[in-house]
Design a protein around this motif. Structure first.
Motif, PDB file in Angstrom:
ATOM      1  N   GLU A   1       1.164  11.460 -10.145  1.00 48.71           N
ATOM      2  CA  GLU A   1       0.305  12.640 -10.182  1.00 48.71           C
ATOM      3  C   GLU A   1       1.156  13.914 -10.202  1.00 48.71           C
ATOM      4  OE1 GLU A   1      -3.167  14.186  -7.288  1.00 48.71           O
ATOM      5  OE2 GLU A   1      -2.848  12.032  -7.350  1.00 48.71           O
TER       6      GLU A   1
ATOM      7  N   TRP B   1      -9.982  -0.571  -2.090  1.00 47.04           N
ATOM      8  CA  TRP B   1     -11.078   0.386  -2.312  1.00 47.04           C
ATOM      9  C   TRP B   1     -10.571   1.796  -2.012  1.00 47.04           C
ATOM     10  CZ3 TRP B   1     -15.956  -1.057  -3.997  1.00 47.04           C
ATOM     11  CH2 TRP B   1     -16.884  -0.036  -4.066  1.00 47.04           C
ATOM     12  N   TRP B   2      -9.865   1.903  -0.898  1.00 41.51           N
ATOM     13  CA  TRP B   2      -9.332   3.199  -0.468  1.00 41.51           C
ATOM     14  C   TRP B   2      -8.302   3.733  -1.474  1.00 41.51           C
ATOM     15  CZ3 TRP B   2      -4.346   4.038   2.175  1.00 41.51           C
ATOM     16  CH2 TRP B   2      -4.211   5.336   2.642  1.00 41.51           C
ATOM     17  N   LEU B   3      -7.575   2.783  -2.127  1.00 41.88           N
ATOM     18  CA  LEU B   3      -6.571   3.185  -3.119  1.00 41.88           C
ATOM     19  C   LEU B   3      -7.195   3.504  -4.476  1.00 41.88           C
ATOM     20  CD1 LEU B   3      -3.692   0.619  -2.399  1.00 41.88           C
ATOM     21  CD2 LEU B   3      -3.610   3.079  -2.030  1.00 41.88           C
ATOM     22  N   GLY B   4      -8.516   3.395  -4.549  1.00 36.26           N
ATOM     23  CA  GLY B   4      -9.198   3.747  -5.802  1.00 36.26           C
ATOM     24  C   GLY B   4      -9.517   2.541  -6.662  1.00 36.26           C
ATOM     25  N   GLY B   5      -9.558   1.379  -6.071  1.00 37.01           N
ATOM     26  CA  GLY B   5      -9.824   0.171  -6.851  1.00 37.01           C
ATOM     27  C   GLY B   5     -11.272  -0.283  -6.808  1.00 37.01           C
TER      28      GLY B   5
ATOM     29  N   GLN C   1       1.492   6.341  -6.936  1.00 38.59           N
ATOM     30  CA  GLN C   1       0.360   7.148  -7.417  1.00 38.59           C
ATOM     31  C   GLN C   1       0.638   8.632  -7.199  1.00 38.59           C
ATOM     32  OE1 GLN C   1      -3.026   5.479  -5.311  1.00 38.59           O
ATOM     33  NE2 GLN C   1      -3.518   4.095  -6.995  1.00 38.59           N
TER      34      GLN C   1
ATOM     35  N   ASP D   1     -13.580   0.300  -9.138  1.00 38.03           N
ATOM     36  CA  ASP D   1     -14.239   0.246 -10.446  1.00 38.03           C
ATOM     37  C   ASP D   1     -14.529  -1.200 -10.842  1.00 38.03           C
ATOM     38  OD1 ASP D   1     -11.769  -0.432 -12.604  1.00 38.03           O
ATOM     39  OD2 ASP D   1     -11.208   0.328 -10.635  1.00 38.03           O
TER      40      ASP D   1
ATOM     41  N   SER E   1      -2.208   0.856 -10.878  1.00 37.83           N
ATOM     42  CA  SER E   1      -3.484   0.275 -10.439  1.00 37.83           C
ATOM     43  C   SER E   1      -3.430  -0.047  -8.943  1.00 37.83           C
ATOM     44  CB  SER E   1      -3.733  -0.988 -11.269  1.00 37.83           C
ATOM     45  OG  SER E   1      -4.312  -1.977 -10.487  1.00 37.83           O
ATOM     46  N   ALA E   2      -4.615  -0.010  -8.337  1.00 37.70           N
ATOM     47  CA  ALA E   2      -4.683  -0.312  -6.897  1.00 37.70           C
ATOM     48  C   ALA E   2      -4.194  -1.730  -6.598  1.00 37.70           C
ATOM     49  CB  ALA E   2      -6.114  -0.135  -6.408  1.00 37.70           C
TER      50      ALA E   2
ATOM     51  N   THR F   1       0.839  -1.201   0.000  1.00 38.08           N
ATOM     52  CA  THR F   1       0.000   0.000   0.000  1.00 38.08           C
ATOM     53  C   THR F   1       0.870   1.245   0.000  1.00 38.08           C
ATOM     54  OG1 THR F   1      -1.627  -1.217   1.278  1.00 38.08           O
ATOM     55  CG2 THR F   1      -1.851   1.162   1.260  1.00 38.08           C
TER      56      THR F   1
ATOM     57  N   THR G   1     -11.566  -3.534 -11.860  1.00 39.65           N
ATOM     58  CA  THR G   1     -10.731  -3.971 -10.726  1.00 39.65           C
ATOM     59  C   THR G   1     -11.439  -5.052  -9.933  1.00 39.65           C
ATOM     60  OG1 THR G   1      -9.794  -1.766 -10.604  1.00 39.65           O
ATOM     61  CG2 THR G   1      -9.472  -3.164  -8.686  1.00 39.65           C
TER      62      THR G   1
END
Lengths: 235, 476
Positions: free
Chosen positions: B54, B201-205, B50, B207, B87-88, B43, B210
């Motif tokens: 960015e 989920w918290w890392l943006g996964g 990430q 969708d 990716s997460a 993580t 994923t």
């Protein structure tokens, strides 16, 4: 007949462990097989359990050839070896429940199982203790409880009192006698002349894979039995 | 009693026994703690990647748009950077991503090769401790520890004789023991998996793709664990003693997880060697001067391309006067085309060789399920070579489009200023934006179909052996 052996032979290479055994045990009978180590007593029991296959002859339980009806014949019997081996991390109650489940017993209620253990003579305060803490005598009692719970028609006992103290041995014999009186057929391999005279209805002496003597237990006294046995052993 | 009830009763007893064995509780706890520790590292790495992406993307965009007045082709030389998304799921399985670059330099005359990998940054071997490594290497060891005695210890302590004297179906015993292994694993891993899902989920996964990938990953790992469970049950039933069963399975684990990966990689490198960076650079330089065939002079070829381009635009036959800057612009486009042909040719050759190596390694999955699962895991996590290649190819398409647009701007607007022409902020803003969508889960499945088939085959073999040995397990 519940149990029947006809010309039963078991060979291991050139060695003949069993040489044409003929034997019958009916309901309510206890056939005690006496003999020295290596006489073929345990081999006979293993053949009826289907753990080994005969080289010749037939081993039948209630008319079914053990070799051809391995599962059906096992459903009819209970087996108690010299050391009843149980799961040490499980309690006596859990062990009984497990083995009774595997044997297809219908009544698996907690009360029923406890009653069976009580009948087999297991002290109440041990029922829920891990079997790892049990004495050998207590494990043998759990073995008897399994046979009672399964309502087995045939008991195969392989030196069940070996290593038990006299009190435990006596309790065990009493239980076997009770089951006998309830109509259970018993084949018991033993070294214990006294117990075989006490609970047996028939006694056979095995030597080098053969049944060399056979008589009704009521026809011999303890002394006669000891004398006959020693005579055969010293031949 | 129904067969399924019997299986359930057997499983219940096995679970009870395992649960009451303090050593197993300790071992299971250690594996779960290691998985959670690996997740924490993963993580942290993913968040950093990430964040860096960015930050670097914003800086690259600022630099591009704020580069001031410049000749478009000079701007093409300065270029810009594009960055691969992280990716997460990378937090679970970083795959090869720590070793391959995450950024591609977009510039004229040079095809970008991904750079700025974590391994380059740290000079170490990152990613060697991850959730995937715990699942790929340690969980099989846990399965072996839980399962090696399921038959052999029963035989050794005499309970097998007692069991089989009840007339119980041996298949029920096998499936009960198998079910128990999976339930114990589930008890240990499901809470850890819930934590992992929460973190992803918290890392943006969150969708759809994923979630689909995670579902597939879970099913493939279940198959992988099933293979080890089947083989362990087989060894437990077939070996002479529980000690022998344990030694055999540790040996099998070493063969699968340590020996085969190294041997397969070495074999692939020996059978399908890759050129060194120096060799590749030399070959590319030679082809840039003498063509792919080694016989075509660069200047003649570029002139021919210019003539073709003029003919396409209907200017060659008319003898009309052409603006010198326009001609220079066409010349730059022709050079770019020539270079693209050379880069494409050599990198395609390189890709083909890498693909051949990967194919060999994929077939090693039929020797070691670890190899197959490692490929599938990295593929479904989007951190394998195929996903990396998908990104770099997309980046190359973008590079060609950007350079073409800058050269066209030069040709169209330079006029009499020629190389003195300066484009401004409008031109930089008009440049196409880099947008990249990672391929979907089906891409990963297509890419790793051989490995998935290998896993299914292994599962059949493992349980075929387990069933066979259960039927023949020795009692005395």
């Amino acid at each position: 007949m519940v149990l029947q052996a006809q010309g039963l032979v078991k060979r291991y290479g050139d060695f003949e462990a069993l040489r044409g055994l003929d034997l019958e045990v009916g309901a309510g009978e206890v056939f005690c097989l006496l003999g020295a180590n290596g006489a073929g007593k345990t081999t006979t029991i293993q053949l009826f359990l289907g753990f080994i296959e005969p080289s010749a002859g037939s081993a039948k339980i209630k008319g079914m050839e053990v070799r051809d009806h391995a599962l059906e014949t096992k459903r009819l019997l209970a087996y108690i070896p010299e050391n009843v081996m149980l799961y040490p991390n499980l309690t006596g109650l859990e062990n009984l429940e497990y083995f009774a489940t595997l044997a297809g017993c219908k009544d698996l209620s907690d009360d029923g199982l406890r009653a069976t253990l009580k009948r087999a003579g297991l002290p109440d305060d041990f029922v829920e203790r891990p079997v790892g803490n049990y004495s050998k005598g207590m494990r043998q009692k759990v073995g008897i409880a399994m046979a009672i719970q399964r309502q087995a028609e045939l008991l195969l006992l392989d030196e069940p009192t070996s290593g038990l103290d006299p009190k435990a041995s006596n309790e065990f014999s009493q239980l076997v006698a009770t089951l006998r009186d309830e109509g259970v057929a018993v084949l018991m391999a033993t070294h214990d002349l006294f117990r075989s005279r006490e609970v047996g209805t028939h006694i056979g002496i095995m030597k080098r894979g053969k049944l060399v003597a056979r008589f009704d237990a009521k026809d011999v006294s303890h002394n006669d039995l000891e004398r006959i046995y020693l005579e055969h052993m010293h031949d | 009693m129904k067969f399924t009830q019997l299986v359930g009763a057997i499983a219940k007893k096995e679970i009870r026994e395992i649960a009451r064995d303090g050593r197993m509780r300790l071992l299971g706890g250690i594996v779960v703690l290691l998985a959670l520790a690996a997740l924490a590292f993963g993580t942290q790495q993913t968040l950093r990647a990430q964040h860096e992406r960015e930050h670097a993307s914003e800086r690259a965009e600022e630099q591009w748009e704020g580069q001031g007045e410049k000749n478009p082709h000079v701007a093409a030389h300065y270029g810009t950077h594009v960055f691969a998304p992280t990716s997460a799921i990378t937090a679970i399985d970083p795959g090869v991503s720590p070793y391959l670059g995450r950024a591609v330099k977009i510039q004229a005359h040079q095809r970008g090769i991904a750079t700025f990998s974590e391994a380059q940054d740290s000079g170490q071997r990152p990613g060697s401790f991850s959730v995937a490594i715990v699942l790929l290497q340690l969980v099989p060891l846990l399965i072996i520890a839980l399962g090696y005695g399921l038959w052999s210890l029963e035989r050794e302590r005499g309970t097998l004789r007692q069991l089989l004297s009840t007339g119980v179906d041996r298949r029920a015993l096998l499936w009960g023991k198998t079910l128990a292994l999976f339930v114990v694993l589930a008890i240990l891993l499901v809470p850890a998996a819930i934590v992992i899902l929460g973190v992803l989920w918290w890392l943006g996964g969150g969708d759809g793709d994923t979630i689909l990938r995670l579902g597939l990953l879970g099913s493939q790992y279940a198959i992988y664990f099933g293979i080890f469970a089947g083989l362990t049950l087989y060894a437990s039933a077939a070996a002479r003693s529980s000690r022998a069963a344990l030694v055999i399975m540790i040996g099998v684990w070493g063969l699968f997880c340590l020996v085969t990966p190294r041997a397969a990689t070495e074999l692939a490198a020996a059978l399908r060697p890759l050129p060194s960076q120096a060799e590749l650079a030399r070959d590319v330089a030679h082809s840039l001067e003498k063509g792919i065939d080694g016989k075509t002079d660069r200047e003649i070829a570029v002139e021919a391309i210019v003539e073709d381009m003029m003919a396409e635009q209907g200017m060659s036959a008319t003898g009309m006067m052409v603006d010198e800057s326009y001609l220079e612009g066409l010349n730059l486009q022709a050079e770019a085309k020539w270079e693209d042909q050379v880069f494409d040719h050599h990198l395609r050759l390189l890709d083909d060789r890498i693909a051949a190596q990967e194919e060999l390694v994929a077939y090693a999955g039929f020797v070691s399920p670890f190899m197959a699962m490692r490929s599938v895991s990295a593929g479904l996590s989007g951190t394998d070579v195929a996903h990396h290649r998908h990104f770099t190819e997309h980046a190359e398409e973008y590079r060609k489009a950007l350079i073409l647009q800058l050269n066209e701007a030069f040709a169209a607007n330079a006029g009499t200023d020629g190389w003195n022409y300066r484009a401004g902020a409008e031109t930089w803003k008009d440049a196409p934006a880099f947008t990249y969508q990672s391929p979907g889960a089906s891409f990963a499945i297509r890419t790793h179909l051989v490995s998935i088939i290998a896993l299914l085959l292994w599962l059949l073999v493992a349980f075929g052996l387990a069933i066979r040995s259960a039927k023949r397990v020795r009692v005395v």
